[in-house]
Design an enzyme around this catalytic site. Sequence first.
Site, PDB file in Angstrom:
ATOM      1  N   HIS A   1     -75.289-108.484  12.642  1.00 52.26           N
ATOM      2  CA  HIS A   1     -75.677-108.549  14.054  1.00 52.26           C
ATOM      3  C   HIS A   1     -76.758-109.591  14.259  1.00 52.26           C
ATOM      4  CE1 HIS A   1     -75.849-107.406  18.231  1.00 52.26           C
ATOM      5  NE2 HIS A   1     -74.787-106.662  18.018  1.00 52.26           N
TER       6      HIS A   1
ATOM      7  N   ASP B   1     -64.071-111.572  17.811  1.00 51.61           N
ATOM      8  CA  ASP B   1     -63.937-111.057  19.184  1.00 51.61           C
ATOM      9  C   ASP B   1     -64.011-112.163  20.240  1.00 51.61           C
ATOM     10  OD1 ASP B   1     -63.898-108.548  18.069  1.00 51.61           O
ATOM     11  OD2 ASP B   1     -65.898-107.976  18.755  1.00 51.61           O
ATOM     12  N   HIS B   2     -64.905-113.150  20.013  1.00 49.78           N
ATOM     13  CA  HIS B   2     -65.110-114.184  21.042  1.00 49.78           C
ATOM     14  C   HIS B   2     -63.849-115.005  21.313  1.00 49.78           C
ATOM     15  CE1 HIS B   2     -69.154-113.094  21.382  1.00 49.78           C
ATOM     16  NE2 HIS B   2     -69.777-114.168  20.944  1.00 49.78           N
TER      17      HIS B   2
ATOM     18  N   ARG C   1     -62.428-102.345  21.862  1.00 50.06           N
ATOM     19  CA  ARG C   1     -63.200-101.544  22.812  1.00 50.06           C
ATOM     20  C   ARG C   1     -62.290-100.699  23.687  1.00 50.06           C
ATOM     21  NH1 ARG C   1     -68.505-102.509  24.080  1.00 50.06           N
ATOM     22  NH2 ARG C   1     -69.527-104.039  22.741  1.00 50.06           N
TER      23      ARG C   1
ATOM     24  N   HIS D   1     -63.638-105.822  17.178  1.00 50.43           N
ATOM     25  CA  HIS D   1     -64.101-104.605  17.843  1.00 50.43           C
ATOM     26  C   HIS D   1     -63.085-104.282  18.938  1.00 50.43           C
ATOM     27  CE1 HIS D   1     -67.716-102.389  19.935  1.00 50.43           C
ATOM     28  NE2 HIS D   1     -66.627-101.657  19.895  1.00 50.43           N
TER      29      HIS D   1
ATOM     30  N   GLU E   1     -73.294-100.254   7.543  1.00 53.84           N
ATOM     31  CA  GLU E   1     -73.602-101.632   7.924  1.00 53.84           C
ATOM     32  C   GLU E   1     -74.961-101.583   8.603  1.00 53.84           C
ATOM     33  OE1 GLU E   1     -70.667-103.915  10.163  1.00 53.84           O
ATOM     34  OE2 GLU E   1     -72.285-105.144  10.993  1.00 53.84           O
TER      35      GLU E   1
ATOM     36  N   ARG F   1     -61.675-105.236  26.689  1.00 57.24           N
ATOM     37  CA  ARG F   1     -62.144-106.450  27.377  1.00 57.24           C
ATOM     38  C   ARG F   1     -61.858-107.729  26.590  1.00 57.24           C
ATOM     39  NH1 ARG F   1     -68.644-106.355  26.385  1.00 57.24           N
ATOM     40  NH2 ARG F   1     -68.540-104.226  27.120  1.00 57.24           N
TER      41      ARG F   1
ATOM     42  N   THR G   1     -72.852-104.643  21.062  1.00 59.22           N
ATOM     43  CA  THR G   1     -73.330-103.365  20.537  1.00 59.22           C
ATOM     44  C   THR G   1     -74.865-103.334  20.576  1.00 59.22           C
ATOM     45  OG1 THR G   1     -71.440-103.468  19.043  1.00 59.22           O
ATOM     46  CG2 THR G   1     -73.068-101.764  18.598  1.00 59.22           C
TER      47      THR G   1
ATOM     48  N   GLU H   1     -64.083-102.429  14.147  1.00 60.25           N
ATOM     49  CA  GLU H   1     -65.222-101.711  14.725  1.00 60.25           C
ATOM     50  C   GLU H   1     -64.687-100.877  15.873  1.00 60.25           C
ATOM     51  OE1 GLU H   1     -68.245-104.294  16.191  1.00 60.25           O
ATOM     52  OE2 GLU H   1     -68.330-105.438  14.343  1.00 60.25           O
TER      53      GLU H   1
ATOM     54  N   ASN I   1     -66.410-111.938  12.508  1.00 59.47           N
ATOM     55  CA  ASN I   1     -66.016-111.218  13.720  1.00 59.47           C
ATOM     56  C   ASN I   1     -65.446-112.232  14.724  1.00 59.47           C
ATOM     57  OD1 ASN I   1     -66.203-110.236  16.449  1.00 59.47           O
ATOM     58  ND2 ASN I   1     -67.368-108.511  15.677  1.00 59.47           N
TER      59      ASN I   1
HETATM   60  N1  PXP Z   1     -71.716-105.876  13.316  1.00 62.38           N
HETATM   61  C1  PXP Z   1     -71.494-105.081  14.386  1.00 62.38           C
HETATM   62  C2  PXP Z   1     -71.418-103.610  14.172  1.00 62.38           C
HETATM   63  C3  PXP Z   1     -71.289-105.627  15.665  1.00 62.38           C
HETATM   64  O1  PXP Z   1     -71.061-104.816  16.716  1.00 62.38           O
HETATM   65  C4  PXP Z   1     -71.323-107.025  15.819  1.00 62.38           C
HETATM   66  C5  PXP Z   1     -71.079-107.638  17.163  1.00 62.38           C
HETATM   67  O2  PXP Z   1     -69.792-107.362  17.576  1.00 62.38           O
HETATM   68  C6  PXP Z   1     -71.560-107.812  14.679  1.00 62.38           C
HETATM   69  C7  PXP Z   1     -71.778-107.213  13.448  1.00 62.38           C
HETATM   70  C8  PXP Z   1     -71.596-109.306  14.756  1.00 62.38           C
HETATM   71  O3  PXP Z   1     -72.703-109.682  15.516  1.00 62.38           O
HETATM   72  P1  PXP Z   1     -72.862-111.196  15.970  1.00 62.38           P
HETATM   73  O4  PXP Z   1     -71.704-111.504  16.855  1.00 62.38           O
HETATM   74  O5  PXP Z   1     -74.167-111.218  16.672  1.00 62.38           O
HETATM   75  O6  PXP Z   1     -72.853-112.031  14.713  1.00 62.38           O
END
Ligand code: PXP
Length: 238
Positions: free
Chosen positions: A190, A8-9, A44, A42, A150, A48, A100, A69, A6
């Site tokens: 997560h 996103d960061h 959103r 993700h 998931e 953001r 989330t 996502e 992921n």
């Molecule tokens: N799975 C889902 C559904 C999520 O919303 C997220 C966070 O965006 C992740 C996995 C990844 O989580 P983390 O960033 O804590 O590894």
Amino acid sequence: MKLGVNIDHVATLRQARMGLEPDPVHAAVLCELGGADGITVHLRADRRHIQDRDVELLKQVISTRLNIEMAATSAMVEMAASVQPWQVTLVPEQPNEVTTQGGLDVILNEGHVRQVVSRLSSLNIRVSIFVDPSLEQVRAAHKAGANAIEINTNGYATARTEASQAAALKAVEETARMGAKLGLGVLAGHALNYRNTGPIAAISLIEELNIGHSILARALFVGLKEAVSEMKAIITRR
Ligand code: PXP
């Protein structure tokens, strides 16, 4: 076991200055070079971090699989229809949440979720639903027509005692078993990191982990490609 990263960061950092760098598309390519089997973002409602432009470019550029996502809204479904990712993961979304907060309550939103899954399936998009470790939620996801679940590993990852962590791990394992029994694809994720991922990766019924924060945090110090390949080594060693 596959690893979805992921990213996103990366977009969060770019949006801190509303500029062009760092570009999540560049990050995705480095993740793939490090061994990622898929890229997750993700999108959103408040945009953001990830932007529409990111998902459009990622779909064109990456050579692995794009997992988006998103909340189960009609605006998001239309976006998915135009981008055509490999998979959509339906998640609950609250405007001011930091991340989330838990799985989607498929039981509570049964009719709506079924409609959204059906529309996405008609577009040939695989649908996964983010669920808490609960046999009832897995059954509801299956009934709604999802292809995969998931499993939310946050309870396991944030457990404060060995006993509660063992119980949370067992709940993830039982949920995975139910998902597999119903013929669903089983993913998990997560709050997984370099210390707590091993026991989750040992659950052979889980086919893929989605991990973001810990990989991006380590990438600041060792580089993204290296951070991905270290995580990939943890989950494939099992
Ligand atoms: N799975 C889902 C559904 C999520 O919303 C997220 C966070 O965006 C992740 C996995 C990844 O989580 P983390 O960033 O804590 O590894």
